[in-house]
Design a protein around this motif. Structure first.
Motif, short mmCIF file in Angstrom:
data_model
loop_
_atom_site.label_atom_id
_atom_site.label_comp_id
_atom_site.label_asym_id
_atom_site.label_seq_id
_atom_site.Cartn_x
_atom_site.Cartn_y
_atom_site.Cartn_z
N UNK A 58 23.89 -19.34 76.69
CA UNK A 58 22.90 -20.05 77.38
C UNK A 58 22.13 -18.82 78.12
N UNK A 59 20.91 -19.32 78.53
CA UNK A 59 20.03 -18.38 79.20
C UNK A 59 20.58 -17.85 80.47
N UNK A 60 21.63 -18.58 81.30
CA UNK A 60 22.32 -18.23 82.37
C UNK A 60 23.27 -17.00 82.02
N UNK A 61 24.02 -17.14 80.98
CA UNK A 61 24.98 -16.05 80.20
C UNK A 61 24.07 -14.81 80.07
N UNK A 62 22.70 -15.08 79.67
CA UNK A 62 21.82 -13.74 79.12
C UNK A 62 21.50 -13.22 80.64
N UNK A 63 21.24 -14.14 81.82
CA UNK A 63 20.78 -13.64 83.00
C UNK A 63 22.02 -12.72 83.60
N UNK A 64 23.13 -13.34 83.46
CA UNK A 64 24.34 -12.68 83.94
C UNK A 64 24.64 -11.20 83.36
N UNK A 65 24.36 -11.15 81.94
CA UNK A 65 24.47 -9.78 81.24
C UNK A 65 23.45 -8.94 81.50
N UNK A 66 22.20 -9.22 81.85
CA UNK A 66 21.16 -8.39 82.36
C UNK A 66 21.62 -7.75 83.71
N UNK A 67 22.30 -8.67 84.87
CA UNK A 67 22.76 -8.45 85.86
C UNK A 67 23.69 -7.18 85.79
N UNK A 68 24.84 -7.72 84.96
CA UNK A 68 25.95 -6.63 84.77
C UNK A 68 25.58 -5.46 84.21
N UNK A 69 24.58 -5.35 83.45
CA UNK A 69 24.23 -4.08 82.61
C UNK A 69 23.09 -3.36 83.40
N UNK A 70 22.20 -3.87 83.91
CA UNK A 70 21.18 -3.17 84.53
C UNK A 70 21.24 -3.23 85.97
N UNK A 71 21.62 -4.17 86.68
CA UNK A 71 21.55 -4.14 88.21
C UNK A 71 22.85 -3.73 89.04
N UNK A 72 23.76 -4.06 88.53
CA UNK A 72 25.26 -3.81 89.36
C UNK A 72 25.23 -2.20 89.20
N UNK A 73 25.09 -1.64 88.17
CA UNK A 73 25.47 -0.12 87.84
C UNK A 73 24.72 0.58 88.94
N UNK A 74 23.38 0.07 89.20
CA UNK A 74 22.69 0.93 90.34
C UNK A 74 23.46 1.24 91.59
N UNK A 75 23.86 -0.03 92.05
CA UNK A 75 24.97 0.02 93.07
C UNK A 75 25.99 0.90 93.20
N UNK A 76 26.69 0.72 91.83
CA UNK A 76 27.97 1.44 91.66
C UNK A 76 27.71 3.04 91.57
N UNK A 77 26.58 3.36 90.88
CA UNK A 77 26.25 4.62 90.85
C UNK A 77 26.03 5.40 92.39
N UNK A 78 25.29 4.55 93.23
CA UNK A 78 25.13 4.81 94.65
C UNK A 78 26.39 4.96 95.24
N UNK A 79 27.34 3.90 95.13
CA UNK A 79 28.38 4.29 95.77
C UNK A 79 29.35 5.30 95.10
N UNK A 80 29.24 5.76 94.04
CA UNK A 80 29.85 6.65 93.28
C UNK A 80 29.55 8.04 94.14
N UNK A 81 28.27 8.16 94.22
CA UNK A 81 27.87 9.40 94.90
C UNK A 81 28.39 9.54 96.40
N UNK A 82 28.89 8.24 96.95
CA UNK A 82 29.10 8.19 98.33
C UNK A 82 30.71 8.90 98.30
N UNK A 83 31.56 8.39 97.43
CA UNK A 83 32.88 8.80 97.36
C UNK A 83 33.14 9.96 96.77
#
Length: 392
Positions: free
Chosen positions: A24-49
């Protein structure tokens, strides 16, 4: 980021209903979030630890990943895993390793949200599937097999991750409405999981539940767990007999010569560096590493596994945090299931595998209240010497 990790622990980037080929379109939105948005925060957190302690913790997994990559690229291209599987695994390694102890409760709640979404999607798009199951059609075919053999093998484990999370929530949570909601959300994935006929995943769920209950170490919690286990067991057996006759048939069948043959082949094909991945795998993670990645690969995997289990054990022994025990149950479920099916190229396995590394990279200590956590890097500045002695 906890929601992205919850998706990677379960449905990943395939959507909530891959077993009936609904995206569904919701699945697609979640996929985009997991691939493009969440990694940005993870990389920021990775640099901090990023520190000597963190590098020491993740070093075994890093060496293992490097060796697997070398052996994969050295093998025939037709046996390389699909690029989407590689992306999912890399996301799992990145995101799950950034979850800290104080985020575990939030992660579990996100898993409950995923479970609720699955129930809603199943009722909206999968009513025909539910009708097939309740009508007893699973005796003539395994649910999902007409889509692909891979989905029907992977799907039970994903569903049982939701079931286990709901089960743990019934014991961990203090809010009654959330306990009741967890009981309700436990039923649909159990029904569909049983109808797929996955024996290894069912065994993994049982072992994970037993490990969780035994890890409670509190008589009061044992007493609270007994009726939950009894009800869950009774409902599970009833569902297996009524809605999933295929499961009963496959569990009672002694014909498993094909799997045993794969084990024997793996043990007869041992070398120092391994043969690399091929069209066939041993359906056992230790034998797969031994056959495909050699003695070197097996030793690296064992070192990474010891590191992961050690992180969990030390953290739970020190804090008795039941959220840590739940995270350990996820790892137990994946490890047991991995002894019977699938190869190593699945993101949900590696998400559960590296989750404890984030806990070890930035541990937290209890403050005055068991519900209030502080980061370990800040605790020595904020807590008095008397509090630190009490912590030790």
């Amino acid at each position: 980021m906890p929601f992205a990790v919850a998706m990677l622990l379960t449905f990943g980037r395939t959507g909530f209903l891959p077993i009936i080929e609904v995206y569904t379109p919701f699945d697609y939105a979640v996929n985009v979030f997991v691939v493009l948005i969440a990694p940005v925060f993870a990389i920021i957190g990775f640099a901090g630890v990023l520190s000597g302690r963190y590098l020491k913790v993740v070093a075994p997994v890093g060496l293992l990943a490097a060796w697997v990559a070398i052996r994969v690229f050295a093998s025939r291209r037709e046996y390389w895993p699909h690029y989407s599987m590689i992306i999912t695994i890399l996301l799992a390694l990145l995101l799950a390793s950034q979850i800290t102890q104080w985020e575990l409760r939030r992660l579990r709640h996100c898993m409950l949200v995923v479970s609720a979404l699955f129930c809603v999607f199943l009722l909206v798009f999968g009513r025909e599937l539910l009708f097939d199951i309740t009508a007893g059609w699973t005796k003539r075919r395994r649910v999902g097999m007409e889509v692909s053999a891979g989905n029907v093998i992977a799907y039970p484990r994903v569903l049982y991750m939701l079931v286990f999370t709901c089960f743990a929530t019934v014991l961990i949570e203090k809010r009654k409405w959330l306990k009741l909601a967890a009981i309700g959300m436990m039923i649909p994935p159990t029904i569909v999981g049983l109808s797929t006929g996955g024996r290894g995943a069912l065994l993994a769920l049982v072992v994970a539940i037993l490990a969780f209950v035994l890890g409670l170490r509190q008589k009061l919690m044992y007493l609270a767990a007994l009726p939950v286990v009894a009800v869950f067991g009774t409902v599970g057996v009833k569902l297996a007999r009524t809605f999933a006759p295929l499961m009963v048939e496959r569990i009672t069948s002694a014909d498993d010569s094909g799997r045993l043959g794969l084990y024997r082949e793996a043990l007869s094909d041992i070398s120092l560096f391994g043969r690399g991945p091929s069209a066939y795998y041993a359906h056992n993670i230790f034998l797969e590493f031994l056959q495909d990645y050699g003695v070197v690969g097996l030793l690296l995997f064992c070192a990474a596994l010891v590191t992961t289990v050690g992180c969990l054990w030390r953290l739970y022994s020190r804090t008795r945090d039941l959220e840590v025990l739940w995270a350990g149950g996820l790892l137990v479920l994946q490890m047991v299931a991995q002894q019977l099916s699938l190869n190593i190229f699945y993101g949900f396995f590696w998400a559960a595998f590296v989750l404890p590394l984030g806990l070890a990279a930035r541990p937290v200590f209890w403050r005055e209240s068991p519900n209030e956590l502080v980061d370990a890097d800040e605790s020595f500045e904020r807590m008095s010497s008397e509090q630190l002695v009490r912590q030790v």
